[in-house]
Structures are given as structure tokens and as C-alpha cells.
Design a protein around this motif. Structure first.
Motif, PDB file in Angstrom:
ATOM      1  N   GLU A   7       0.824  -1.215   0.000  1.00 59.44           N
ATOM      2  CA  GLU A   7       0.000   0.000   0.000  1.00 59.44           C
ATOM      3  C   GLU A   7       0.855   1.262   0.000  1.00 59.44           C
ATOM      4  N   GLU A   8       1.932   1.270   0.781  1.00 57.68           N
ATOM      5  CA  GLU A   8       2.805   2.446   0.869  1.00 57.68           C
ATOM      6  C   GLU A   8       3.575   2.711  -0.424  1.00 57.68           C
ATOM      7  N   THR A   9       3.925   1.644  -1.126  1.00 59.82           N
ATOM      8  CA  THR A   9       4.759   1.798  -2.324  1.00 59.82           C
ATOM      9  C   THR A   9       3.968   1.717  -3.625  1.00 59.82           C
ATOM     10  N   GLY A  10       2.808   1.082  -3.582  1.00 55.98           N
ATOM     11  CA  GLY A  10       2.043   0.864  -4.803  1.00 55.98           C
ATOM     12  C   GLY A  10       2.617  -0.239  -5.675  1.00 55.98           C
ATOM     13  N   GLU A  11       3.540  -1.023  -5.125  1.00 57.49           N
ATOM     14  CA  GLU A  11       4.199  -2.097  -5.871  1.00 57.49           C
ATOM     15  C   GLU A  11       3.981  -3.429  -5.173  1.00 57.49           C
ATOM     16  N   THR A  12       4.148  -4.518  -5.905  1.00 58.99           N
ATOM     17  CA  THR A  12       4.007  -5.850  -5.337  1.00 58.99           C
ATOM     18  C   THR A  12       5.109  -6.076  -4.300  1.00 58.99           C
ATOM     19  N   ALA A  13       4.714  -6.538  -3.119  1.00 55.94           N
ATOM     20  CA  ALA A  13       5.650  -6.806  -2.027  1.00 55.94           C
ATOM     21  C   ALA A  13       5.780  -8.314  -1.848  1.00 55.94           C
ATOM     22  N   ASN A  33      -1.826  -2.239  -9.750  1.00 61.09           N
ATOM     23  CA  ASN A  33      -1.453  -1.527 -10.970  1.00 61.09           C
ATOM     24  C   ASN A  33      -1.622  -2.444 -12.173  1.00 61.09           C
ATOM     25  N   PRO A  34      -2.130  -1.914 -13.304  1.00 56.52           N
ATOM     26  CA  PRO A  34      -2.278  -2.764 -14.488  1.00 56.52           C
ATOM     27  C   PRO A  34      -0.950  -3.353 -14.963  1.00 56.52           C
ATOM     28  N   GLY A 132       8.467  -3.826  -9.445  1.00 51.87           N
ATOM     29  CA  GLY A 132       7.496  -3.232 -10.346  1.00 51.87           C
ATOM     30  C   GLY A 132       8.150  -2.702 -11.608  1.00 51.87           C
ATOM     31  N   SER A 133       7.370  -1.977 -12.334  1.00 52.75           N
ATOM     32  CA  SER A 133       7.801  -1.421 -13.607  1.00 52.75           C
ATOM     33  C   SER A 133       8.868  -0.351 -13.416  1.00 52.75           C
ATOM     34  N   ALA A 147      13.880   2.994   1.650  1.00 53.97           N
ATOM     35  CA  ALA A 147      13.606   3.266   3.064  1.00 53.97           C
ATOM     36  C   ALA A 147      12.375   2.501   3.541  1.00 53.97           C
ATOM     37  N   LYS A 148      11.351   2.428   2.710  1.00 53.19           N
ATOM     38  CA  LYS A 148      10.133   1.692   3.078  1.00 53.19           C
ATOM     39  C   LYS A 148      10.405   0.191   3.140  1.00 53.19           C
TER      40      LYS A 148
END
Length: 168
Positions: A7-13, A33-34, A132-133, A147-148
Motif C-alpha cells: 500500500e505504501e509503495t504501490g508495488e508488489t511486495a 497496478n495494471p 514493479g515497472s 527506506a520503506k
């Protein structure tokens, strides 16, 4: 923790562990994200050209690193590090900064950042990261993402009783 990181990064964790010469995904929080990475549970990647794998290599004893790299580092993209001496330099950098980066080394256009997760004895037992992309994970946002990721890895390490998070 992975869901919050996503959620914080918008990328798959993802959370990975090592099995021989591979990093294996054992948990994930997939972004919406698509254009995203789809990291299935059980998916594996080579240690030498993935962010998760390079973190694992960075915290192995030197003889084990040498043996692992001697088994071969074939280029998967034009950016894959295939020289053991250059990889040794990168592993020093990873230990110093507390995270690893894969910017197209395994897959063109894919960027990943991973950090070590430690157990109560301070051993690196897993890695936590995002991928991610490269269109979104550009060089100017990488420090904030790192950092996240390192904060999430430290939180996971704390849950395992580690007092010195991130392999330090």
C-alpha cells in the motif's frame, strides 16, 4: 507488513527465502497496478541477478558465496552482472547500504529492491522487497522505496526477535 508495504509503495511486495542457488517467494501482497509483477508463491529466481537473491548472497559466508557464483552467472539481460569480482563489490555495497537493487538484471524493465530479514540470532533468514515497472520505479524514487523496504524488513525482523535489524 507486506500488505502495508504494498500500500505504501504501490508495488508488489514479497517475502523470500533461500533454497540452494535460488530465492523462493513464500508470501506476497500483489499491487493492483495494471502493469505489475506477478510473483506467485513458490516462484524462484537466481541469487546473482535478483534483489532478493543478492541480499541473500551478501550475508552468506564468503566460501559459500564463491562456491555459488562459481556454478555460473549466465546473462539473462544486457545488465546482468556475470563477473564474480564485480558481484563481490556489489555485495559489499549491499551490506553497507542494507538493501539490494535489481534494475533490469533479470528481466528488462523490471526493478526490485530487497532488504534482509533476521532471526533472533541475527542471521539473515529471509528477504523482504518490492518490485514493479521501471517506468514507476525510477531512480529519483528509489531512495524513498528503499527506506520503506528496509523499514518493513526491520519490522519483520523484530517479529522474529532480531535486535539488530537488516543483517547489521
Amino acid at each position: 507488513i507486506l500488505a502495508r508495504l504494498m500500500e505504501e509503495t504501490g508495488e508488489t511486495a514479497t517475502l523470500c527465502v533461500r533454497h540452494e542457488d535460488t530465492a523462493i517467494v513464500i508470501a506476497r501482497a500483489e499491487c493492483t497496478n495494471p502493469l505489475r509483477t506477478v510473483a506467485q508463491i513458490g516462484h524462484t529466481g537466481p541469487l546473482y541477478c535478483t534483489a532478493h537473491g543478492k541480499v541473500m548472497l551478501a550475508y552468506l559466508p564468503e566460501p559459500e558465496v564463491a562456491t555459488t557464483l562459481a556454478r555460473g552467472m549466465p546473462a539473462l539481460t544486457d545488465l546482468t552482472v556475470t563477473d564474480p569480482a564485480r558481484m563481490a563489490e556489489e555485495l559489499v555495497r549491499i551490506r553497507a547500504q542494507g538493501f539490494a537493487l535489481d534494475a533490469g538484471e533479470r528481466e528488462p524493465g523490471l526493478v526490485s529492491i530487497a532488504a534482509p530479514v533476521c532471526d533472533a540470532a541475527g542471521r539473515v533468514v529471509a528477504t523482504c522487497g518490492v518490485s514493479g515497472s521501471g517506468q514507476r520505479m525510477r531512480v529519483e524514487v528509489l531512495p524513498a522505496l528503499a527506506a520503506k523496504v528496509t523499514a518493513a524488513a526491520a519490522a519483520l525482523s523484530a517479529q522474529l526477535g532480531c535486535r539488530a535489524p537488516n543483517g547489521r
